[in-house]
Scaffold this motif. Structure first.
Motif, PDB file in Angstrom:
ATOM      1  N   GLU A 163       0.832  -1.204   0.000  1.00 36.56           N
ATOM      2  CA  GLU A 163       0.000   0.000   0.000  1.00 36.56           C
ATOM      3  C   GLU A 163       0.867   1.255   0.000  1.00 36.56           C
ATOM      4  N   ALA A 164       1.949   1.235   0.772  1.00 35.67           N
ATOM      5  CA  ALA A 164       2.856   2.384   0.826  1.00 35.67           C
ATOM      6  C   ALA A 164       3.468   2.648  -0.547  1.00 35.67           C
ATOM      7  N   GLN A 165       3.792   1.583  -1.274  1.00 33.14           N
ATOM      8  CA  GLN A 165       4.344   1.739  -2.625  1.00 33.14           C
ATOM      9  C   GLN A 165       3.327   2.396  -3.554  1.00 33.14           C
ATOM     10  N   GLN A 166       2.060   1.996  -3.422  1.00 35.11           N
ATOM     11  CA  GLN A 166       1.001   2.583  -4.248  1.00 35.11           C
ATOM     12  C   GLN A 166       0.825   4.071  -3.942  1.00 35.11           C
ATOM     13  N   VAL A 167       0.854   4.406  -2.655  1.00 36.41           N
ATOM     14  CA  VAL A 167       0.692   5.815  -2.258  1.00 36.41           C
ATOM     15  C   VAL A 167       1.861   6.641  -2.790  1.00 36.41           C
ATOM     16  N   LEU A 168       3.061   6.098  -2.712  1.00 36.24           N
ATOM     17  CA  LEU A 168       4.236   6.829  -3.184  1.00 36.24           C
ATOM     18  C   LEU A 168       4.138   7.154  -4.672  1.00 36.24           C
ATOM     19  N   GLN A 169       3.553   6.256  -5.448  1.00 39.07           N
ATOM     20  CA  GLN A 169       3.388   6.519  -6.879  1.00 39.07           C
ATOM     21  C   GLN A 169       2.475   7.728  -7.106  1.00 39.07           C
TER      22      GLN A 169
END
Length: 370
Positions: free
Chosen positions: A161-167
């Motif tokens: 989820e953190a990776q998705q938010v960072l995008q």
């Protein structure tokens, strides 16, 4: 839903004068120096809707309960607010709490009221506040990114989820650095949920502009006003209206008959409150449904697209939990047939299930179990 609108702007642009008029109060001290409004002043105002009055007359209702909107007069911002200058930190924290922002840009001349920048320029007002909000958001992003980058290294759902938010954050950060608002970045429904959970950005807030104009300009075409102040591109995707705070301050002192006569004399069809609330409803995609009967006629605010089950829950949790069906008659049919009973007898009442999408102006009666 409870609608709250934050009134923001540079000092001495007429925020508190407008707030006082909209809320028909004098609790915000409208004085000629910055930071008069230190803590946000709050006023709850009935939403003007002549349909509710007509329903109440038709149903001989004992009580009328309008929907309400909460206006919050937030302390004036100045250049450098994102660094805490002036009342910056308080200003920015108060903004995060409202549903929408109403940015007041001064477009009136008055030598007795000093503009904080020394000259009247709606374009400069708007660009200054946009800049402060953008810089505050960039600071928020810098802080949140550190946490997200650390979480993204972990395995499992939180890391993914953190990776998705960072995008998404990367796209928004790029837009902010280009002088754009975060709201201009296209995101899908899932990304919206992620942003709401992880990134409370100020420039994601729904925003409208109010030009505070001279009395004689209160009826000016909004596109002409944008052109006059070279704001066609800046406000291309942002709704804007013109209101004279001084006119509104005069209007609230008059009887209904005198008010209508006064508005007609200066070429206005409605008060600034009407204009502002209609724009806010459109901005936030809100609609109104009604309940009506001899005891009470009431207006309820919901998001467009919400269903009968959600509407029932607005009235009472039991109505939602024990929902059977909704009886529905349109406002127009209630008025045409002079009441619920006659409209129903004329075949205008429909029975709808929990998934029925409520329409603006629907008059509803919810059947529910015991």
């Amino acid at each position: 839903m409870s609608l709250s609108i934050g009134i923001v702007g540079l000092p001495n642009v007429g925020k508190s004068t407008l707030f006082n008029a909209l809320t028909q109060s004098a609790q915000a001290e409208a004085r000629n120096f910055p930071f008069t409004t230190i803590e946000p002043n709050v006023g709850v105002v009935p939403v003007p809707d002549e349909r509710l009055d007509l329903l109440a007359q038709t149903e001989n209702s004992q009580n009328i309960v309008p929907a309400t909107v909460k206006f919050i007069d937030i302390a004036g911002i100045i250049s450098g607010a994102h660094k805490g200058e002036g009342l910056g930190n308080k200003f920015l924290s108060h903004i995060r709490e409202v549903n929408a922002l109403c940015l007041i840009a001064r477009a009136f001349e008055n030598t007795d009221i000093t503009h904080v920048a020394g000259t009247v320029s709606p374009k400069n007002d708007i660009e200054t506040i946009f800049s402060e909000l953008q810089l505050a958001d960039l600071q928020t992003i810098a802080t949140v990114k550190l946490r997200l980058e650390s979480t993204a290294k972990s395995t499992g759902r939180e890391g993914k989820e953190a990776q998705q938010v960072l995008q998404v954050v990367s796209r928004i950060e790029k837009a902010l650095n280009e002088g754009k608002l975060a709201s201009t970045v296209e995101v899908d429904s899932q990304e919206k949920k992620l942003l709401k959970s992880h990134l409370p950005l100020l420039t994601l807030k729904p925003l409208m502009i109010v030009f505070n104009v001279n009395e004689e300009d209160a009826g000016e075409n909004i596109e002409d006003l944008k052109a006059t102040h070279n704001l066609q591109n800046t406000l291309k995707e942002i709704p804007a209206i013109a209101i004279s705070a001084r006119v509104e301050a005069e209007v609230v002192t008059l009887s209904e008959e005198d008010r209508n006569e006064y508005l007609a004399e200066i070429g206005l069809k409605e008060t600034g409150l009407h204009k502002l609330v209609k724009e806010a409803y459109s901005l936030l995609d809100l609609i109104t449904f009604f309940t009506a009967g001899p005891q009470e006629s009431r207006a309820w605010t919901i998001k467009a697209g919400e269903n009968a089950l959600t509407g029932a829950g607005k009235i009472h949790n039991d109505f939602q939990q024990k929902f059977i069906c909704a009886e529905v008659i349109t406002f127009d049919d209630i008025i045409k047939y002079e009441g619920w009973q006659r409209a129903s007898a004329s075949g205008k009442m429909r029975l709808e299930g929990k998934d029925y999408t409520i329409k603006d102006g629907d008059v509803l009666y919810f059947r529910h179990g015991q």
